[in-house]
Write an enzyme that holds these catalytic residues in place. Structure first.
Site, PDB file in Angstrom:
ATOM      1  N   ASP A  37       0.860  -1.188   0.000  1.00 39.10           N
ATOM      2  CA  ASP A  37       0.000   0.000   0.000  1.00 39.10           C
ATOM      3  C   ASP A  37       0.888   1.227   0.000  1.00 39.10           C
ATOM      4  O   ASP A  37       2.048   1.124   0.358  1.00 39.10           O
ATOM      5  CB  ASP A  37      -0.815   0.038   1.306  1.00 39.10           C
ATOM      6  CG  ASP A  37      -2.036  -0.837   1.208  1.00 39.10           C
ATOM      7  OD1 ASP A  37      -2.303  -1.303   0.110  1.00 39.10           O
ATOM      8  OD2 ASP A  37      -2.702  -1.045   2.239  1.00 39.10           O
ATOM      9  N   ASP A  82      -4.416  -2.886   4.959  1.00 38.21           N
ATOM     10  CA  ASP A  82      -4.910  -2.397   6.249  1.00 38.21           C
ATOM     11  C   ASP A  82      -6.427  -2.407   6.309  1.00 38.21           C
ATOM     12  O   ASP A  82      -7.004  -2.451   7.368  1.00 38.21           O
ATOM     13  CB  ASP A  82      -4.373  -0.989   6.544  1.00 38.21           C
ATOM     14  CG  ASP A  82      -4.633  -0.037   5.387  1.00 38.21           C
ATOM     15  OD1 ASP A  82      -5.389  -0.429   4.474  1.00 38.21           O
ATOM     16  OD2 ASP A  82      -4.102   1.077   5.383  1.00 38.21           O
ATOM     17  N   ASP A 108      -9.105  -5.659   2.167  1.00 37.88           N
ATOM     18  CA  ASP A 108      -7.829  -6.235   1.726  1.00 37.88           C
ATOM     19  C   ASP A 108      -7.733  -7.707   2.118  1.00 37.88           C
ATOM     20  O   ASP A 108      -6.786  -8.393   1.753  1.00 37.88           O
ATOM     21  CB  ASP A 108      -6.644  -5.496   2.373  1.00 37.88           C
ATOM     22  CG  ASP A 108      -6.445  -4.123   1.750  1.00 37.88           C
ATOM     23  OD1 ASP A 108      -6.792  -3.973   0.570  1.00 37.88           O
ATOM     24  OD2 ASP A 108      -5.958  -3.219   2.438  1.00 37.88           O
TER      25      ASP A 108
END
Length: 1186
Positions: free
Chosen positions: A456, A777, A781
């Protein structure tokens, strides 16, 4: 046992309840039955019994706004009456149980039997003792006191068995203790937000009591049952309890029931806690299951049913590894979501290879000894087999049997499982210090093989401290924060309201902890950046929030990955409505038809104005690496009231207030960390929901892409267009064209992330299968984290759901911690290779010495007890010494090993054989001419029970000295010259080498009869040590020989492509070993189970004369299944599919039985037990058919 605990727990609660029923307006039983209702039934019941939820709050003596008072006495009383929020765990195995388990080891059992027979025979005085007719048997047994000492060997073997068992049991026990420690640590970190005394506070989940008002938000995993009392747009994923994968929308008037163990997928709100611990829905299920039974660690009802539909479910954080040996293994088989870890696969293979060799050697040894004895006694010396001589002969045969078993014991590296366990446990412990909380042990080692990391952007590569640095307000683009006076008053007022109201009220900016520090940002970081902007404009958001508290918000459209915006509707004093909106600038601007001008008045905003704005304002901001957020509003008439559910109409015709550029600076340590990854052969890709220009700018700052390189930066839409065919289906070939060059995927949805990860893992473009790590997070996901080989969840910003799906939790959300994980992973792999290099040298030498010695001199120069000392004790110590080497930066200078690289490389094989040659040469020299060199009596051809000779003691001592110095050589496996490099950084290693040396002195000088040792003179000691030191010199000689010249050397422990079949479809033999494999943690059992099974299977295959076609059928079948299963079953727990294995045409019924067994995931935990029986039955079926 778990069952007991829970029912006791429950009945105790009921007794308490009877005593206290009067104190609260409802009993535990009433609340329990209330929580079993769903939907409108529940609403009706609450109305009838309590009159709305406020009534229920009054009954429970709590306030919907202020929460509980939080006095200690009140909380205690509630815990007493309604129970604690914790599910009692199952008792850990006692030390004695672990000892009993360690005793089940086949080798040890064989040794025990041999020892007992030997003991029995030594006490039995055979009548033919004095009879010369029994040949050589009675040679020296008449020495005074020696005949009585015959029992010592048996006793010594038993003693060493006891030592081994205690060491193994202690290891298991301390391992379990460690994991329980880890568990409780994870548990204490698990906190939840509640309102007490009007204050919003975070308390440990176990402290929640009935009557608490809990705040639930996106990404939470509910810790208790409750009733929804206020909130907006709340959607829950209840698949963990109901198996229904659709999200359930909760509302106060339609379906207010919130259940523990379910996930909040969207929205936020407050709930009144009505049932905790064993009385919550999850707790009840556990009580039925025999509670803490399988999933004992889920003390904090994080528990949930693992069923088929919950395939996307992750085990609760608790179940990391904390279980007892067996339980943990069941869980492991349950949850083992990926293929076998690379290392495990290679070790299993190697173990079987070594085990076979050992068995063959030991069998040949025994046969040769028996034949030699028989021929020598009965043929050459023409003796008769006299009845009175039988016990004497039997004693000889027992001695031969013990020698055979000893060869086997030495051949099998018992220390290996121990080395793996120690190495992993040690790494996991140390990784905690490097901010990696490892939830699944094998993730640690898989990480060393990682070839790709999909990361990310926000919070992982950047600091996640958002600040507004540019703004476009009133037709002016300000490159820094504008002066409040230069902004029109109307615009300023709208802006403050829009930001203060249209953001989560839990998001705040607090004064800095230390003076001169930065203000603390609490809650959503992007919203914190916007609130910071309000403060920078010398305004305050608190008064606005006090004027319009959260309860007064009319409707909230929470942010999600589809909307990419958030909107809040409020009712104005005149009855009309106003909606404030904020979100990704290009998305919100498309919905704007007006914009506020320099005077603060709305003017028309046409598509061409928008294009110009994108070019002049948004793209330049994005190219500076800023996130652009647009803030807008819209007014609605009071009548007719708009249809709030028609989102498309509501979220259109907006008026843009301003566009801001938010900076999220790159973490200072990230560029260096990424450079290390690239040098280590790991490709870093950024997957973000942000604008492509922002993403590209940040990727350049981080060093993910370098200008002038050939790489791809795609948006989610474009990515999807390229990978799908005309029918909209994803094609692997299309993904293969993209992923090797793809570096940035922007504006991507969680599904895109999952698609990319799966595409890279399934790709056959490169000869090595890619090993992918993913960071995540958000709640959504989860699938990508589960699909990846290693999933990293963010410890700070991560939601519970993401943590559940992950293998490792980054406690500091920092990318550079991932690099540490790679280093540790590679270190584990190297530690085990070092251990193998040392271990196999010992094994080869010991086996050959025992074998040839036995065949030529009828007696192994290394006695059973000495072998046990060398093998078991030195193994344990060596595994400790070599497995605790700390990692160095040098590990990051090489490419990943990959799945097909053998465990024992050519260089290692060169070292193993080279040292074996040196040791064998010296030992045989000592064996055959040693007595002349040292001028001592020969120890060869000594009769039964003769006293230990100096000759054989010197051989034993020299052997141990060579091992000790070779242990130092084993510290390097890539052919490095300096074997002492960094030796003092590992105090454990130094201590162990010196300790082993000290114990060896004691054994030789004072070991006497039990160790078959006779004390040595100083000069003899010096020679032994000198020969040992020669190992170091010889090591340098070996290092000089170029490995490339030694083409004839074989590598071992390679995983071939065929074994790359994912675990669900592993064919029978691999699956079988795989079960034993899971026992890797539990000492040596692995080797023997694997062996026994392999033998059984070889018999089956022989029964089918067409061995090859049978194997071929297995392989073909499994590859077919692998394709079908992969499509249908992205992340289900791997089931043991015997059905695939037994797919030979003749065995349909066996296959059917296997399939039946495959379909019910609930039977998962019995599988470990069933597999052996099922295999046994299927074999019988096969044999009958054939």
């Amino acid at each position: 046992m778990g069952d007991m605990t829970n029912s006791d727990f429950y009945s105790k609660n009921q007794r308490n309840e009877a005593n206290h029923a009067g104190e609260f307006g409802c009993t535990l039983q009433e609340l329990r039955s209330l929580m079993e209702l769903r939907g409108t039934e529940a609403v009706v019941k609450i109305k009838e019994t309590y009159g709305e939820t406020e009534g229920l709050c009054r009954h429970l003596k709590t306030s919907p706004t202020e929460g509980l008072a939080g006095t200690a006495a009140d909380l205690e009383k509630r815990k007493l009456i309604f129970g604690k929020n914790f599910i009692p765990p199952k008792k850990p195995k006692t030390f004695l149980q672990l000892v009993w388990e360690a005793l089940q080891d086949v080798t040890l059992i064989i040794l025990e039997i041999a020892a007992i027979i030997s003991l029995g025979l030594s006490f039995y005085q055979p009548p033919g003792e004095g009879n010369e007719g029994c040949g050589t048997a009675t040679g020296g047994a008449e020495d005074e006191g020696e005949a009585e000492a015959g029992w010592i060997e048996g006793a010594a073997i038993l003693l060493s068995v006891i030592c081994v068992v205690l060491v193994t049991a202690f290891n298991d026990w301390s391992k379990e203790k460690q994991f329980r420690g880890l568990q409780s640590r994870i548990e204490q970190e698990q906190k939840f937000t509640v309102v007490r005394g009007g204050q919003v506070i975070q308390i440990p989940v176990a402290e929640i009591v009935v009557g608490d008002i809990a705040q639930v938000k996106y990404g939470d995993l509910l810790p208790a049952d409750g009733i929804f009392i206020q909130g907006n747009d709340l959607k829950i994923d209840e698949s963990s309890l109901t198996g229904e994968s659709d999200q359930v929308r909760k509302s106060v008037d339609k379906d207010p029931m919130l259940l523990s163990g379910t996930h909040v997928m969207e929205g936020s709100g407050r709930m009144l806690v009505t049932a905790v611990g064993v009385n919550s829905q999850t707790g009840i299920i556990f009580t039925l299951l025999g509670a803490g039974g399988e999933e004992e660690e889920k003390k904090d009802k994080k528990a949930k049913q693992q069923d088929g539909a919950a395939a996307m479910e992750m085990q609760p954080l608790k179940s990391a590894e904390g279980g007892e040996g067996d339980d943990k293994d069941k869980k492991k088989s349950n949850m083992h979501k990926k293929e076998k870890s690379v290392l495990q696969g290679k070790l299993t293979k190697l173990a079987v290879q070594i085990g076979k060799a050992g068995l063959v050697m030991s069998a040949i040894t025994v046969i040769i000894l028996v034949l030699y004895f028989a021929i020598d006694t009965f043929v050459v010396n023409k003796k008769q087999w006299l009845p009175e001589c039988t016990p004497v002969y039997v004693q000889y045969f027992v001695k031969f049997f013990i020698i055979g078993v000893t060869v086997l014991v030495v051949a099998v590296p018992e220390g290996l499982p121990l080395a793996v366990t120690i190495s992993l446990a040690y790494s996991v412990k140390k990784m905690m210090k490097d901010n990696n909380l490892v939830r699944h042990l094998d993730a640690c080692e898989t990480m060393g093989n990682a070839t790709a990391i999909c990361s990310d952007k926000t919070g992982t590569l950047t600091t996640n401290r958002m600040t507004v640095v540019q703004a476009y307000v009133g037709d002016v683009h300000y490159k820094e924060i504008p002066d409040p006076d230069s902004v029109p008053a109307k615009t300023l007022d709208l802006l403050v309201n829009a930001i203060a109201i249209n953001s989560a009220y839990t998001t705040k900016i607090l004064p800095p902890e230390k003076e001169g520090g930065l203000p603390r940002q609490v809650g959503n970081k992007t919203e914190c950046g916007l609130l910071g902007f309000v403060l920078d404009l010398k305004q305050d958001y608190e008064p606005v929030r006090n004027l319009i508290p959260e309860e007064k918000l009319y409707k909230v459209y929470t942010f999600n990955s589809v909307r990419k915006s958030m909107s809040t509707v409020i009712k104005m004093p005149d009855g009309s409505f106003r909606m404030y909106s904020k979100g990704a600038s290009e998305i919100v601007l498309k919905k704007c038809s007006r914009i506020l001008n320099a005077a603060g008045e709305p003017r028309i905003f046409r598509p061409r104005d928008r294009d110009e704005m994108v070019k002049k304002v948004i793209e330049p901001m994005a190219c500076d690496g800023l996130r652009t957020i647009c803030v807008a509003f819209r007014d609605f008439n009071s009548s007719p009231e708009p249809d709030w559910d028609n989102e498309n109409d509501i979220l259109s015709d907006l008026t843009c207030i301003c566009v801001v550029g938010i900076e999220d600076p790159v973490r200072p340590e990230v560029p260096e960390a990424i450079r290390k990854c690239q040098r280590a052969g790991i490709t870093v890709r950024m997957v973000t929901g942000d604008n492509i220009n922002t993403a590209r700018a940040i990727a350049i700052k981080c060093g993910i892409i370098h200008p002038g390189e050939d790489f791809l930066c795609l948006e989610g839409k474009e990515f999807n267009r390229r990978i799908r065919n005309e029918k909209g289906e994803i094609e692997q070939e299309r993904i293969d064209k993209i992923w090797p060059k793809l570096r940035v995927l922007a504006r991507s949805s969680p599904t895109d992330k999952h698609t990319l990860v799966k595409g890279i893992i399934d790709s056959t473009q490169v000869e090595q299968r890619q090993v992918v790590a993913v960071t995540g997070d958000g709640t959504n996901d989860g699938p990508a984290l589960k699909k990846a080989d290693v999933g990293f969840a963010m410890g700070i910003a991560g939601t519970d759901v993401a943590k559940e799906a992950s293998d490792i939790i980054l406690t500091d959300d920092n990318f550079s911690s991932i690099v540490k994980a790679v280093m540790w992973g590679r270190n584990v792999y190297d530690s085990i290779s070092k251990f193998l290099q040392f271990q196999l040298t010992v094994n080869i030498v010991a086996v050959i010495v025992a074998f040839t010695g036995a065949c030529i001199t009828q007696d192994s120069p290394l006695k059973a007890v000495q072998m046990l000392w060398v093998n078991l004790i030195m193994d344990t110590f060596a595994s400790l010494a070599l497995a605790t080497e700390p990692p160095t930066e040098a590990l990051l200078l090489r490419k990943p090993y990959g799945r097909n690289k053998p465990l024992i490389s050519r260089t290692m094989m060169k070292n193993i054989l080279g040292h074996a040659v040196y040791q064998l040469t010296l030992i045989f020299t000592l064996l055959f001419v040693g007595e002349k060199m040292f001028k001592i009596d020969s120890g060869r051809n000594a009769p039964l029970h003769s006293p230990p000779s100096e000759h054989y003691t010197i051989i034993f001592n020299t052997f141990v000295m060579m091992q000790l110095f070779n242990e130092i050589n084993a510290r390097k496996i890539h052919g490095e010259r300096n074997v002492f490099d960094g030796i003092f950084r590992n105090p454990i290693f130094c201590t162990i080498v010196l300790g082993t040396f000290a114990i060896q002195i004691v054994i030789v000088q004072f070991g006497g009869k039990p160790f078959s040792c006779s004390p040595l003179q100083l000069d003899q000691w010096m020679w032994c040590v000198f020969i040992g030191l020669g190992e170091l010199v010889w090591g340098q000689v070996i290092a000089t020989i170029p490995t490339s010249r030694l083409k004839f050397l074989k590598e071992a422990g390679r995983l071939t492509e065929k074994e790359e079949v994912p675990e669900e479809e592993l064919n029978e033999d691999v699956e079988e070993i795989d079960h034993a494999e899971r026992e890797l943690r539990r000492g040596q059992i692995l080797w023997f189970r694997g062996l026994n099974r392999i033998q059984t299977q070889i018999e089956v295959v022989n029964t089918f004369k067409s061995g090859t076609s049978f194997q071929g059928a297995l392989r073909r079948q499994s590859s077919v299944t692998s394709q079908t299963q992969d499509v249908t079953n992205i992340s289900s727990p791997s089931h043991v599919s015997l059905s695939n294995a037994l797919s030979s045409p003749t065995s349909t019924s066996a296959a059917a039985a296997g399939r039946e067994f495959h379909t019910y995931p609930e039977t998962h935990n019995m599988i470990t037990l069933c597999t052996v029986d099922t295999l046994h039955d299927s074999l019988q079926v096969l044999l009958t058919y054939s």
